[in-house]
Structure formats: C-alpha cells, structure tokens
Enzyme design. Structure first.
Site, short mmCIF file in Angstrom:
data_model
loop_
_atom_site.label_atom_id
_atom_site.label_comp_id
_atom_site.label_asym_id
_atom_site.label_seq_id
_atom_site.Cartn_x
_atom_site.Cartn_y
_atom_site.Cartn_z
CB CYS B 11 0.38 25.25 -22.91
SG CYS B 11 -0.31 25.77 -24.47
CB CYS B 14 2.33 28.33 -26.50
SG CYS B 14 0.69 28.78 -25.91
#
Lengths: 133, 78
Positions: B11, B14
């Site tokens: 995502c 991250c």
C-alpha cells in the site's frame, strides 16, 4: 502501478482472546476467529504476547485497536496485554454478560452470539474504531 | 553488509517506507541489502501483525510507522 490495501491504511485491529478450559474461554476464541474471518481484525497470538516474543509484543503495542476477550472475571487475557504494556481499546468479559462458566464444557452458539452482539454494540457506540494515542 | 527488511503488502504507506529507506541509504552513504517482504504469512511467521515494519539485521526496529529519512539515517548509523 496497482496499489494494494493493507492494515496500515485502515488501522490495524488485533483481537486477543482467552482460550481457557471452560466454555466461555472457548466461546471467546471462536468469536475471535469469526471476527478475523469477517475482516473486522486479525487474531493475535496471546500466548506469544504472554511468552514475551518480541515481535508479538511489539505488534500488540503498535496496533491501532486492540480487542480483548475474556471468558471470566479473572481477566487473564487483559492481564497479559497490560503486562506487555499494550492497551486494550475494548475489553469484554463473558461472565459480566450473564453467561455461565462451565469448566471442561464446549462453547455454544448462543454464547458466541451474546459476545458478538455486545462487542458490536460497544464498537458502534465508539464509531467502531479507536485509535490509541 | 547491513541487511534491511521492509515489510508491507504494497500500500501507499508501505511504499513510502521503502522509498524513505532508499533515500536514507543514499543520503547517509550507507551500503545495505534491502529486501521487500510482501507475503502476509511470512510476516506472521515473524510475529509481525502491524505494517509497515522494518528490520535491521533480523531485528524488528519499527512497526506501524513510517520514520522520516533523517530518522532512518540515524537508525542505520547507530
């Protein structure tokens, strides 16, 4: 590029449950599994936290929402979470909801339903999400 | 060589951690092997339930946060 969804976007919810020898500890454990399957949160390993496994302790401390389910008033699950210096956002005690603890017996669907409904009510009353600061 | 593991399923947060790690290495002139781990089961096996997370030489240092580039430089040099 595809952007995947993961826990860090929506806030991490971890459910820790008593899984004691009586019906209510096992009912809590069953509810924790159902919450995981419904996508409410991930089921955490209470034994890992109690065993001071570093990354599991850090996970409990780092979660945005921690749900703790205890079968009886001894509150062992909550004690483990607090001992690890993590905070419970929601704590349910099955015997406080009028459920009877029966040592060595299996959980029933009714017991899980009572716990599930109470947790749903509690979370809804606080908009379903609690960020721990 | 230092071994840095970045845990995240891909995502935005991250990816930001991975980007900050690479920027910190460049800024600090630090040589390291960076490994991205996206498999949830691999994370769970390491006890990681909150992402993004970062490990240095096998030890988890950060969980659920994205440190700044400067914070990472300090961490890598510690």
């Amino acid at each position: 590029m595809e952007e995947k969804k993961c826990s860090c976007q929506t806030g991490t919810v971890i459910v820790y449950s008593c899984s004691g020898n009586a019906n209510l500890g096992q009912a809590c454990n069953e509810l924790a599994q159902r919450l995981m399957e419904r996508g409410v949160g991930r089921m955490g390993c209470l034994a890992g936290v109690g065993g001071h496994v570093p990354n599991m302790v850090l996970s409990a401390q780092s979660a945005d929402e921690v749900i703790v389910l205890d079968g009886c008033q001894m509150g062992c699950a909550l004690k483990i979470i607090e001992h690890a210096e993590a905070k419970a956002s929601f704590h349910l005690v099955a015997t406080d909801l009028g459920l009877a603890k029966k040592n060595g017996k299996r959980w029933s669907e009714d017991e899980v339903k009572v716990l599930d409904e109470e947790l749903t009510r509690l979370r809804r009353s606080r908009n379903g999400f609690v960020r721990i600061e | 060589m230092m071994r840095i593991e970045v845990f995240g399923t891909g995502c935005a947060k991250c990816k930001r951690l991975e980007k900050n790690v690479n920027e910190a290495l460049a800024k600090g002139g630090i040589r390291a092997e960076v490994i991205k781990i996206e498999d949830i089961d691999a994370m769970t096996d390491r006890g990681i339930m909150v992402t993004p997370a970062l490990a240095i030489d096998g030890d988890i240092k950060i969980m659920g946060k994205v440190p700044s580039v400067d914070e990472l430089v300090a961490m890598f040099k510690a």
